[in-house]
Design an enzyme around this catalytic site. Structure first.
Site, PDB file in Angstrom:
ATOM      1  N   CYS A 409       0.847  -0.954  -0.128  1.00 16.31           N
ATOM      2  CA  CYS A 409       0.687   0.068   0.360  1.00 16.31           C
ATOM      3  C   CYS A 409       1.088   1.418   0.357  1.00 16.31           C
ATOM      4  O   CYS A 409       0.221   1.882  -0.833  1.00 16.31           O
ATOM      5  CB  CYS A 409      -0.894  -0.295   0.876  1.00 16.31           C
ATOM      6  N   ASP A 410       1.776   1.208   1.050  1.00 20.86           N
ATOM      7  CA  ASP A 410       2.483   2.516   0.908  1.00 20.86           C
ATOM      8  C   ASP A 410       3.969   2.169   0.193  1.00 20.86           C
ATOM      9  O   ASP A 410       4.714   3.207   0.393  1.00 20.86           O
ATOM     10  CB  ASP A 410       3.232   2.687   2.370  1.00 20.86           C
TER      11      ASP A 410
END
Length: 441
Positions: A409-410
């Site tokens: 996600c990051d």
């Protein structure tokens, strides 16, 4: 954010350096687009025409202009408005089916974020909250599935539509176009498998003469090849007779072949009808699907700038691409951790170079690829045209955990600290290849 390991079985784009005048032109262009861009609910044909696009300085890089266009399209997605109707319960062994069920749902809204939940073999959610990583992975897997579906034919990176009357009756070609639009705009996954002829048909451009190698049907291709290779009128007529059944179905027997020049007319008429004319209904559906999120209007208004997203990649992913995109976060200077992290980072760069050179061999027929490394860290096999929302970073693991970890996600890649390069590279290779799904590290 929980760190998750993943493996997904990428083109890096570097923003060009622009002169001050070019930046002003770009800003003026974006300003014009913002005031003239269509409402999500309006007709897709309201996208600004090419004469507006042409007002930008021609020296601005083509890919940079494509980025501006894609940015406008992605900005129409309301990231704050999440809704359960956009949830995708994804099964890895049926990605296309998972997408079809979600995208044909009556309340599905392409202008809202996707909520992808991957399911394990026990039909339980894998535990990953979709903050971008699952969506990217899902779109990557779906685009690969689309490319390999029977509704396309031809070489892997030069596909044309294949005719399936039953699929036309079900509207499957429209669904394909819709899926491609969503994958590109939501997930940053470009198709990169259109044949130049298919892209021209999507845009509405005139197409070039057919190269007979474009025809997948071996029998029909050999029939046309025999007509084309005939060196006398008699040989031409014999070849026409052999192909009479196929040509009559294509309506090509009405052309009188009185000279050797006429044979090329017959061949081209038959070949173009085979590749284009008989696919009109399928193409209309496909283009209609590509209208999702305004993509087709943007393509039609800007074909020369967006073309590279649909045709085969010209620049393969390199080790330097990954070195450039991931920024290492080291411990404070002078600490023991920092010294071991700098050594580990140097090994990581060597590891990428070895992967690029095909030296990370898994077995006699398989080597780890840079695409697999990037997919492990981000969920994508190529760097997205618009880049990542967050700066991809590298962190370091100082515990007894031996394998790499990733937060897709990051876009955070965590490297294990080892005592030797051999130990490091072996665990990197094993960890990336064995992490076949989202799961706890």
């Amino acid at each position: 954010m929980t760190f998750l390991t993943s493996q997904f079985t990428s083109t890096r784009f570097r923003l060009c350096s622009l002169k001050i005048t070019e930046i002003i032109h770009c800003l003026n262009y974006i300003q014009q687009i913002r005031f003239n861009s269509p409402n999500p609910e309006s007709n897709i044909d309201e996208w600004p025409e090419e004469d507006l696009i042409g007002q930008i300085d021609s020296s601005v890089n083509t890919k940079q202009r494509a980025i501006e266009i894609l940015t406008e399209l992605t900005n129409k997605i309301n990231l704050e408005d999440r809704h359960t109707s956009n949830m995708i319960n994804a099964c890895r062994d049926d990605i296309y089916g998972s997408a079809k069920r979600a995208f044909t749902r009556r309340l599905f809204d392409p202008y809202k974020p996707l909520g992808v939940v991957f399911m394990d073999l026990g039909n339980n959610a894998e535990g990953a909250v979709d903050d971008g990583g699952p969506t990217r992975e899902f779109c990557c897997l779906l685009m690969k599935d689309i490319q390999n579906r029977c509704l396309f034919e031809g070489p892997d990176h030069s596909k044309l539509l294949a005719l399936d009357s039953h699929a036309i009756s079900k509207g499957d070609y429209k669904l394909l176009g819709k899926m491609i639009s969503i994958c590109l705009i939501h997930g940053g996954v470009a198709p990169h498998f259109f044949a130049p002829r298919l892209f021209s048909l999507v845009v509405g451009e005139a197409t070039e003469d057919v190269d007979l190698t474009e025809i997948v049907d071996e029998v029909f291709r050999s029939q046309l090849q025999k007509i084309q290779d005939a060196i006398t009128i008699e040989e031409t007529r014999e070849a026409l007779e052999e192909a009479s059944n196929s040509l009559s179905l294509l309506g090509s027997l009405n052309i009188q072949c009185r000279t050797l020049e006429d044979r090329e007319i017959v061949v081209q008429c038959a070949a173009k009808f085979y590749l284009e004319g008989r696919l009109n209904a399928a193409m209309e559906q496909f283009v209609d699907g590509l209208g999702c999120l305004g993509l087709h209007a943007a393509i039609k208004a800007n074909p020369k700038h967006i073309r590279y997203l649909f045709l085969a990649k010209e620049d393969p992913l390199t080790a330097q691409d990954l070195i450039d995109v991931f920024s290492p976060h080291f411990a404070e200077e002078g600490s023991n951790h920092r010294r071991s992290e700098i050594r580990t980072y140097a090994w990581f760069r060597d590891f990428l170079l070895d992967v690029e050179g095909g030296e990370m061999q898994v077995d006699q027929s398989k080597c780890l690829t840079l695409q697999e490394v990037l997919a492990f860290a981000s969920g994508l096999e190529e760097l997205p045209p618009l880049g990542f929302k967050n700066q991809p970073i590298i962190e370091f693991i100082h515990t007894d955990r031996k394998f790499p970890e990733a937060n897709t996600c990051d876009v955070v890649l965590r490297l294990p600290v080892h005592r030797s390069y051999e130990e490091f590279s072996n665990h990197m290779c094993s960890g990336i290849l064995q992490a076949t799904e989202f799961g706890m590290a």
